[in-house]
Enzyme design. Structure first.
Site, PDB file in Angstrom:
ATOM      1  N   ALA A 184      -3.823   4.556   8.205  1.00 12.35           N
ATOM      2  CA  ALA A 184      -4.876   3.759   7.642  1.00 12.35           C
ATOM      3  C   ALA A 184      -4.233   2.586   7.684  1.00 12.35           C
ATOM      4  O   ALA A 184      -4.589   1.723   6.798  1.00 12.35           O
ATOM      5  CB  ALA A 184      -5.057   4.116   6.222  1.00 12.35           C
TER       6      ALA A 184
ATOM      7  N   HIS B 194     -13.024   2.641   9.607  1.00 12.35           N
ATOM      8  CA  HIS B 194     -12.323   1.582   9.378  1.00 12.35           C
ATOM      9  C   HIS B 194     -12.634   1.017   7.664  1.00 12.35           C
ATOM     10  O   HIS B 194     -12.903  -0.109   7.406  1.00 12.35           O
ATOM     11  CB  HIS B 194     -12.200   0.475  10.117  1.00 12.35           C
ATOM     12  CG  HIS B 194     -11.122  -0.548   9.770  1.00 12.35           C
ATOM     13  ND1 HIS B 194     -10.374  -1.282  11.038  1.00 12.35           N
ATOM     14  CD2 HIS B 194     -10.137  -0.839   8.891  1.00 12.35           C
ATOM     15  CE1 HIS B 194      -9.528  -2.121  10.638  1.00 12.35           C
ATOM     16  NE2 HIS B 194      -9.300  -1.849   9.426  1.00 12.35           N
ATOM     17  N   ILE B 195     -12.679   1.916   6.452  1.00 12.62           N
ATOM     18  CA  ILE B 195     -13.199   1.718   5.316  1.00 12.62           C
ATOM     19  C   ILE B 195     -12.049   1.923   4.208  1.00 12.62           C
ATOM     20  O   ILE B 195     -12.552   2.005   3.070  1.00 12.62           O
ATOM     21  CB  ILE B 195     -14.402   2.674   5.283  1.00 12.62           C
ATOM     22  CG1 ILE B 195     -13.939   4.117   5.353  1.00 12.62           C
ATOM     23  CG2 ILE B 195     -15.313   2.459   5.873  1.00 12.62           C
ATOM     24  CD1 ILE B 195     -14.791   5.239   4.858  1.00 12.62           C
ATOM     25  N   GLY B 196     -10.740   1.988   4.712  1.00 12.51           N
ATOM     26  CA  GLY B 196      -9.694   2.220   3.698  1.00 12.51           C
ATOM     27  C   GLY B 196     -10.029   0.952   2.666  1.00 12.51           C
ATOM     28  O   GLY B 196      -9.798   1.473   1.406  1.00 12.51           O
TER      29      GLY B 196
ATOM     30  N   ILE C 141       0.869  -1.164   0.053  1.00 15.36           N
ATOM     31  CA  ILE C 141       0.085   0.201  -0.113  1.00 15.36           C
ATOM     32  C   ILE C 141       1.083   1.281   0.012  1.00 15.36           C
ATOM     33  O   ILE C 141       0.568   2.227  -0.848  1.00 15.36           O
ATOM     34  CB  ILE C 141      -0.974   0.074   1.324  1.00 15.36           C
ATOM     35  CG1 ILE C 141      -1.889  -1.307   1.245  1.00 15.36           C
ATOM     36  CG2 ILE C 141      -1.751   1.300   1.311  1.00 15.36           C
ATOM     37  CD1 ILE C 141      -2.839  -1.453   2.267  1.00 15.36           C
TER      38      ILE C 141
ATOM     39  N   GLU D 105     -12.263  -0.005  18.672  1.00 17.73           N
ATOM     40  CA  GLU D 105     -13.156   0.229  17.551  1.00 17.73           C
ATOM     41  C   GLU D 105     -14.417  -0.120  17.929  1.00 17.73           C
ATOM     42  O   GLU D 105     -14.638  -1.226  18.686  1.00 17.73           O
ATOM     43  CB  GLU D 105     -12.657  -0.210  16.212  1.00 17.73           C
ATOM     44  CG  GLU D 105     -11.369   0.482  15.805  1.00 17.73           C
ATOM     45  CD  GLU D 105     -11.106  -0.074  14.251  1.00 17.73           C
ATOM     46  OE1 GLU D 105     -11.782  -0.826  13.752  1.00 17.73           O
ATOM     47  OE2 GLU D 105     -10.077   0.469  13.830  1.00 17.73           O
TER      48      GLU D 105
END
Length: 401
Positions: free
Chosen positions: A229, A283-285, A153, A260
């Site tokens: 992220a 937490h939607i990366g 990433i 979370e």
């Protein structure tokens, strides 16, 4: 028939992979389950697919004796007791590549939004203010992006950032080949002193816990931006809050947190709540339709290849054996304690039952060894029972040609 159980609304592409291969006993659950329900759902399952909220600890694994492999339909595998799974002869697979682009795009987007103070401007318009000032708003072009963790990433973020005209530097504990014009920094401190935006792409664990604390955050340039992220444990939230309040940092974006919420209706508890210069996402990366479809297919294909051929290439907790075509009448998958004489014992047991070994592949990892044996001869329940009953055996299964 192989029973497959998928939790947490895994993309239908996973089920399509299994059913296309003739594995039609696939049970799906839209969410994670409480412990008792989870135990019941795992009964008889040979393959299990989870995302981040389903936790498979040693106790859960012990209650699922039929389990042969686990698929984590995400990057992280912290939700599985990897050691316990390995010692039970259960490989764990994940998806380290499929959501790379989604995460990278989000990080670059957040960097641009924070450089332009868009979150604050957006909030003020909603509150009835028409603030057109350019104070504190900057272009991405010409700014320095510092990437901590230059893996799948991190390197993709750098590639996208360069396309936007940014200068890219990175720091990694391992030597990495730079992409484009990216340059490696010899130390974390050097990177922090140069970067206008710092983005984190490191694994979790003790080695990275709070690597961004009061000291390292204090080493960042005044007015810099911090983006995380990766894992929620790598940033000291209180130290970040203090740096934002004091104006040392001009903004931050977090997609992961030390603790979370467990459900849609549970609020995030954080001192960062309400700060106009902070982007908080749940937490939607990697949560795009494209990435979820790719993840579903990638992990399902790894599980399928394991079931059909025994290959464990890509397993995160297990000796890795790549794919090789079957050379005999049957293929025996044998997981054993990594002790002297294990291979000799296995070979002798096979010979005693009239099996001729045509081909073997062996790899070891820690306390276990894994060997794939292609054999000629009759492999019946008696042979498998003898192999399974031997003290050196952890697990033994067969793949028929």
């Amino acid at each position: 028939m192989t029973r497959i159980v998928l939790f947490e609304n895994i993309h239908p592409s996973a089920k399509e992979v299994f059913t296309s291969a003739g594995l039609t006993d696939v049970v799906t659950h839209a969410s994670s389950l409480p412990p008792d329900a989870l135990r019941d759902a795992l009964a008889g399952a040979e393959l299990v697919g989870i995302r981040s909220r389903t936790h498979l600890d040693a106790t859960v694994l012990a209650g699922a004796p039929d389990l042969r492999a686990i698929g984590c339909f995400c990057i992280g595998t912290n939700q599985v007791d990897l050691e316990a799974a390995m010692l039970r002869g259960v490989p764990v697979f994940n998806a380290p590549f499929s959501n790379t682009r989604s995460v990278a795009e989000m990080v670059l987007g957040e960097a641009i939004l924070l450089l332009r103070r868009i979150p604050e401007k957006n909030d003020r318009v909603h509150q009835g203010h028409w603030d057109k000032t350019a104070d504190g708003a900057f272009e991405a072009r010409g700014k320095t992006l510092g990437i901590i963790g230059y893996g799948n990433i991190g390197s993709q973020v750098g590639t996208l950032a360069e396309a936007a005209g940014m200068r890219v530097i990175f720091h990694d504990v391992e030597a990495k080949l730079p992409l484009g014009n990216a340059r490696a920094c010899s130390s974390l401190k050097k990177l922090l002193s140069q970067a206008d935006i710092v983005t984190l792409h490191v694994p979790g664990g003790n080695a990275t816990r709070n690597i961004m604390d009061a000291t390292t955050i204090g080493s960042m340039k005044r007015g810099a931006i911090l983006i995380n992220a990766s894992r929620g444990t790598v940033v000291d939230i209180d130290a970040l809050h203090a740096a934002l309040k004091s104006g040392h940092l001009s903004g931050a974006a977090l997609d992961v947190f030390p603790s979370e919420p467990k459900s849609v209706d549970e609020p995030l508890i954080s001192p960062l709540i309400g700060m106009r210069n902070v982007i908080l996402t749940p937490h939607i990366g990697g949560s795009t339709q494209e990435s979820q479809e790719n993840i579903g297919r990638e992990v399902a294909e790894k599980l399928l290849r394991f079931m059909l051929s025994g290959t464990t290439k890509g397993a995160v907790n297990f000796p890795e054996i790549p794919y090789q075509e079957t050379a005999g009448v049957a293929r025996i998958l044998h997981v054993h304690r990594n002790l002297p004489g294990a291979m000799g014992t296995l070979s002798n047991l096979m010979a005693e039952h009239g099996l001729n070994i045509v081909s073997q592949q062996l790899q070891t990892r820690g306390q276990i060894g894994y060997v794939i044996s292609d054999v000629e001869g009759k492999v019946d329940d008696t042979v498998l029972s003898v192999l399974r009953a031997h003290p050196i055996t952890v697990r033994c299964d067969m793949v028929a040609e």
